[in-house]
Motif scaffolding. Structure first.
Motif, PDB file in Angstrom:
ATOM      1  N   PRO A   1       4.910  19.151  -9.962  1.00 27.20           N
ATOM      2  CA  PRO A   1       4.742  17.955  -9.229  1.00 27.20           C
ATOM      3  C   PRO A   1       6.210  17.611  -8.250  1.00 27.20           C
ATOM      4  CG  PRO A   1       3.842  17.524 -11.385  1.00 27.20           C
ATOM      5  CD  PRO A   1       4.854  18.748 -11.569  1.00 27.20           C
ATOM      6  N   VAL A   2       5.868  17.557  -7.191  1.00 23.53           N
ATOM      7  CA  VAL A   2       7.080  17.139  -6.426  1.00 23.53           C
ATOM      8  C   VAL A   2       6.706  15.921  -5.328  1.00 23.53           C
ATOM      9  CG1 VAL A   2       8.102  19.394  -6.327  1.00 23.53           C
ATOM     10  CG2 VAL A   2       6.544  18.712  -4.598  1.00 23.53           C
TER      11      VAL A   2
ATOM     12  N   ILE B   1      12.036  14.858  -7.815  1.00 17.03           N
ATOM     13  CA  ILE B   1      12.252  14.111  -6.584  1.00 17.03           C
ATOM     14  C   ILE B   1      13.134  14.831  -5.619  1.00 17.03           C
ATOM     15  CG2 ILE B   1      13.032  11.724  -5.773  1.00 17.03           C
ATOM     16  CD1 ILE B   1      12.293  10.600  -8.397  1.00 17.03           C
ATOM     17  N   LEU B   2      12.457  15.387  -4.548  1.00 11.75           N
ATOM     18  CA  LEU B   2      13.254  16.403  -3.796  1.00 11.75           C
ATOM     19  C   LEU B   2      14.334  15.871  -3.110  1.00 11.75           C
ATOM     20  CD1 LEU B   2      10.305  18.458  -2.228  1.00 11.75           C
ATOM     21  CD2 LEU B   2      11.837  19.042  -4.024  1.00 11.75           C
TER      22      LEU B   2
ATOM     23  N   PRO C   1      17.759   9.205  -1.676  1.00 13.73           N
ATOM     24  CA  PRO C   1      16.712   8.742  -0.261  1.00 13.73           C
ATOM     25  C   PRO C   1      15.485   8.351  -0.464  1.00 13.73           C
ATOM     26  CG  PRO C   1      18.406  10.401   0.121  1.00 13.73           C
ATOM     27  CD  PRO C   1      18.584  10.301  -1.625  1.00 13.73           C
ATOM     28  N   PHE C   2      14.962   9.056  -1.583  1.00 14.62           N
ATOM     29  CA  PHE C   2      13.445   8.877  -1.715  1.00 14.62           C
ATOM     30  C   PHE C   2      13.236   7.337  -2.313  1.00 14.62           C
ATOM     31  CE2 PHE C   2      10.258   8.193  -5.244  1.00 14.62           C
ATOM     32  CZ  PHE C   2       9.158   8.569  -4.556  1.00 14.62           C
TER      33      PHE C   2
ATOM     34  N   LEU D   1      17.411  15.953 -10.712  1.00 11.31           N
ATOM     35  CA  LEU D   1      16.472  15.198  -9.667  1.00 11.31           C
ATOM     36  C   LEU D   1      15.072  15.078 -10.382  1.00 11.31           C
ATOM     37  CD1 LEU D   1      16.983  17.511  -6.571  1.00 11.31           C
ATOM     38  CD2 LEU D   1      17.786  15.112  -7.043  1.00 11.31           C
ATOM     39  N   LEU D   2      14.810  15.355 -11.646  1.00 10.25           N
ATOM     40  CA  LEU D   2      13.705  15.119 -12.215  1.00 10.25           C
ATOM     41  C   LEU D   2      13.649  13.580 -12.552  1.00 10.25           C
ATOM     42  CD1 LEU D   2      13.444  17.710 -15.123  1.00 10.25           C
ATOM     43  CD2 LEU D   2      12.015  17.638 -13.164  1.00 10.25           C
ATOM     44  N   ALA D   3      12.322  13.108 -12.201  1.00  6.14           N
ATOM     45  CA  ALA D   3      12.102  11.311 -12.453  1.00  6.14           C
ATOM     46  C   ALA D   3      12.481  11.110 -13.685  1.00  6.14           C
ATOM     47  CB  ALA D   3      10.684  11.475 -12.226  1.00  6.14           C
ATOM     48  N   LYS D   4      13.082   9.859 -13.778  1.00  4.75           N
ATOM     49  CA  LYS D   4      13.308   9.084 -14.873  1.00  4.75           C
ATOM     50  C   LYS D   4      12.317   8.189 -15.301  1.00  4.75           C
ATOM     51  CE  LYS D   4      17.678  10.420 -14.974  1.00  4.75           C
ATOM     52  NZ  LYS D   4      17.666  11.425 -13.627  1.00  4.75           N
TER      53      LYS D   4
END
Length: 291
Positions: A241-242, A268-269, A273-274, A154-157
């Motif tokens: 950060p989330v 990205i919690l 869907p985000f 779930l960590l941002a790419k």
């Protein structure tokens, strides 16, 4: 005072059972994600749910997943938190979810353990406070884990994450905002600034990201851009950060049309869907790759 219940676990573990993990749960969906991930890996989970912060759904999820013990403990009762985790045989814990920092100034009654921490602090910013709490946990044999260790997918790419690409004007706003946001984060003031036309409209402090976005919309109208960063020396054990669908909703309501988040440091919690929500709203999302 604390209350607890047990879901599908016993104090005596069968041979070969993984060591229990502690989960110190604040508000938001972050604790629920950690709980699901830990159970999927076969860990028993001992949950310290902070009263008036953690969402009540944590009880239902614990019952659904089994192998969990939930203890509701008041904010400020650090000694009870430590004894609860130690009595359950926990040696590693994850801190997940927000605890509103302003509550330190609104009548929280610290126990002697937390009071001893507070009296030694030179400042009550997030890093200083939680680092001191982590040190006390370590003194009692409980190590705080990287809070994203169980959630690395779930960590941002890096790069463009949304369907819509940033315009030159948006890229310019992001580049303008990075140096300022990095400085603000480095001072442990906040993780987010909102910019428009290479001017800073709002800086996040204790009120949180969504409130800063909303304030920027009131001040500057549509077309603001959000720059959310990790601290230059981000401690991944806490206060990472989330972002989530709620972030996109706040941006949409405020007329913000783009957000930059730090790749590899921002959680990205809600996962896909985000990004689906961002695409539906026509909002640009980019992952900054820091050198």
């Amino acid at each position: 005072m604390s209350s607890s219940h047990t879901s599908g676990s016993t104090e005596h573990r069968a041979p070969g059972t993984k060591h229990p993990i502690g989960l110190i749960a604040g508000n938001g969906t972050f604790p629920q994600l950690v709980l699901r991930a830990a159970r999927a890996l076969g860990h028993e989970v001992v949950i310290v749910a902070i009263k008036d912060e953690a969402f009540p759904v944590i009880d239902n999820l614990a019952a659904e997943l089994g192998g969990c013990r939930v203890h509701w403990i008041s904010l400020g009762h650090l000694g009870r938190c430590i004894s609860t985790l130690r009595d359950a045989g926990v040696s590693q814990a994850v801190m997940a979810g927000q605890v509103k920092h302003v509550k330190l100034f609104s009548g929280v009654m610290p126990d002697l353990t937390l009071l001893s921490v507070l009296t030694k602090l030179r400042s009550k910013n997030t890093d200083a406070l939680i680092s001191a709490v982590a040190d006390v946990l370590a003194e009692h044999g409980i190590t705080l884990m990287n809070s994203t260790a169980l959630l690395s997918p779930l960590l941002a790419k890096p790069g463009q994450l949304s369907s819509r690409a940033p315009s030159e004007g948006m890229r310019s706003d992001f580049e303008f905002g990075y140096r300022i946001a990095d400085s603000v984060a480095g001072l442990d003031i906040g993780q987010t600034i909102v910019v428009k036309d290479r001017a800073v409209v709002a800086v996040e402090a204790m009120e949180g990201t969504d409130a800063a976005i909303e304030r920027a919309g009131r001040l500057a109208g549509a077309g603001t851009r959000v720059v959310k960063v990790a601290k230059p020396s981000q401690d991944m054990r806490f206060d990472v950060p989330v972002v989530g669908v709620a972030t996109i909703r706040a941006m949409q309501a405020a007329g913000a049309d783009g957000i930059s988040i730090d790749a590899g440091k921002t959680l990205i919690l809600d996962g896909d869907p985000f990004l689906h929500a961002a695409d539906a709203a026509g909002i640009v999302v980019v992952g900054r790759e820091r050198s």
